[in-house]
Design an enzyme around this catalytic site. Structure first.
Site, mmCIF file in Angstrom:
data_model
loop_
_atom_site.group_PDB
_atom_site.id
_atom_site.type_symbol
_atom_site.label_atom_id
_atom_site.label_comp_id
_atom_site.label_asym_id
_atom_site.label_seq_id
_atom_site.Cartn_x
_atom_site.Cartn_y
_atom_site.Cartn_z
ATOM 1 N N GLY A 63 -5.993 -4.551 4.917
ATOM 2 C CA GLY A 63 -4.472 -4.975 4.925
ATOM 3 C C GLY A 63 -4.223 -5.761 5.794
ATOM 4 O O GLY A 63 -4.819 -6.565 6.807
ATOM 5 N N SER A 64 -2.848 -6.085 5.976
ATOM 6 C CA SER A 64 -2.263 -7.156 6.751
ATOM 7 C C SER A 64 -2.220 -6.499 8.477
ATOM 8 O O SER A 64 -2.734 -7.462 8.954
ATOM 9 C CB SER A 64 -0.686 -6.992 6.736
ATOM 10 O OG SER A 64 -0.092 -5.711 6.584
ATOM 11 N N GLY B 219 -3.997 2.704 0.439
ATOM 12 C CA GLY B 219 -4.417 2.170 -0.773
ATOM 13 C C GLY B 219 -3.655 0.953 -1.449
ATOM 14 O O GLY B 219 -3.878 0.641 -2.541
ATOM 15 N N GLY B 220 -2.775 0.835 -0.500
ATOM 16 C CA GLY B 220 -1.674 -0.227 -1.211
ATOM 17 C C GLY B 220 -2.540 -1.659 -0.908
ATOM 18 O O GLY B 220 -1.873 -2.257 -2.037
ATOM 19 N N GLY B 221 -3.668 -1.828 -0.559
ATOM 20 C CA GLY B 221 -4.540 -2.981 -0.645
ATOM 21 C C GLY B 221 -5.381 -2.934 -1.536
ATOM 22 O O GLY B 221 -6.138 -3.857 -1.982
ATOM 23 N N GLU C 3 -12.400 2.544 1.921
ATOM 24 C CA GLU C 3 -11.807 2.971 3.434
ATOM 25 C C GLU C 3 -11.983 4.401 3.608
ATOM 26 O O GLU C 3 -12.258 4.841 4.728
ATOM 27 C CB GLU C 3 -10.350 2.838 3.154
ATOM 28 C CG GLU C 3 -9.969 1.303 3.249
ATOM 29 C CD GLU C 3 -8.128 1.103 2.901
ATOM 30 O OE1 GLU C 3 -7.752 0.033 3.433
ATOM 31 O OE2 GLU C 3 -7.582 1.945 2.273
#
Length: 240
Positions: free
Chosen positions: A34-35, A103-105, A111
């Protein structure tokens, strides 16, 4: 880039920079996805920390691996490393007990495997990710492709029978097709009003046939490091 997006970038960067203090010589470290995790990877590479501290890195996704290797970092396989001292990852939400939604990515399975293999999991995020109750961010659930519609029906039935209210659900898409995870699965995102008992919900969801894993991370994180656009850091422990 809008003002809010710039603020998010600054707050993520400040938290990522602070988290470098957790590295010790010869550590085995899991790198999240992720970011925020990407901001951390860039800081590690810029300071040549892998070589200076003789660090071993394991990645949680193809996305993170590609970025790390493009910056000169070496990524090892978890099956070779076996256990980790520390995993640093982002989060979509966290509550006061350090329960997470992740889990947005799209990398929640790897993970969770990596986090479960580490002595310590710390999340780094903007302070906006701190919530009183989980559920505002849609909960990702990774499911087997075969019979996916039947799996969704079983999930709907589970929530109806247990009194868990969801506002909507949607199959995650990418380029007008169902999004496919690194392991070849689909993801469905459920939007809840509020998740009252994350531990019970995690266990119930993971018992459904066709479900691979869900994005509730309960009992894995021991510390959350949050930043603001002004560089103010606040650290939350699991006992706070």
């Amino acid at each position: 880039m809008g003002i809010q997006a710039k603020d998010q970038d600054l707050s993520r960067s400040s938290a990522a920079l602070y988290s470098l203090k957790y590295f010790e010589n010869k550590m085995k470290v899991g790198l999240g996805t992720g970011s925020t995790a990407e901001a951390l990877v860039r800081e590690i590479a810029a300071r040549n920390l892998q070589n200076e501290l003789d660090l071993t890195f394991v990645s949680t996704s193809t996305r993170t691996t590609k970025l790390a290797e493009s910056l000169g970092l070496s990524i090892s396989e978890l099956s070779d490393v076996k256990y980790l001292d520390l995993v640093l990852d982002g989060t979509d939400e966290f509550d006061s007990e350090l329960n997470l939604i992740k889990g947005g990515g799209g990398a929640l399975l790897q993970e969770k495997i990596v986090a479960s293999s580490a002595d310590s999991m710390k999340v780094i995020a903007s302070i906006s990710k701190k919530v009183d109750d989980l559920g505002k961010f849609p909960l990702p659930i990774e499911i087997i492709c075969f019979g996916w519609a039947s799996t969704l029906q079983r999930l709907d039935n589970l929530f109806a029978s247990s009194g868990v209210i969801f506002n909507s659900k949607s199959m995650r898409t990418e380029n007008n097709k169902f999004f496919v995870t690194d392991e070849g699965h689909f993801i469905v995102d459920y939007s809840f009003e509020k998740i009252h008992d994350p531990s019970a919900l995690e266990q119930a969801i993971n018992q459904i046939v066709g479900v691979v894993e869900c994005g509730l991370f309960v009992g894995l994180c021991d510390q959350a490091v949050t930043g603001t656009r002004d560089g103010i850091i606040e650290v939350f422990d699991c006992n706070d």
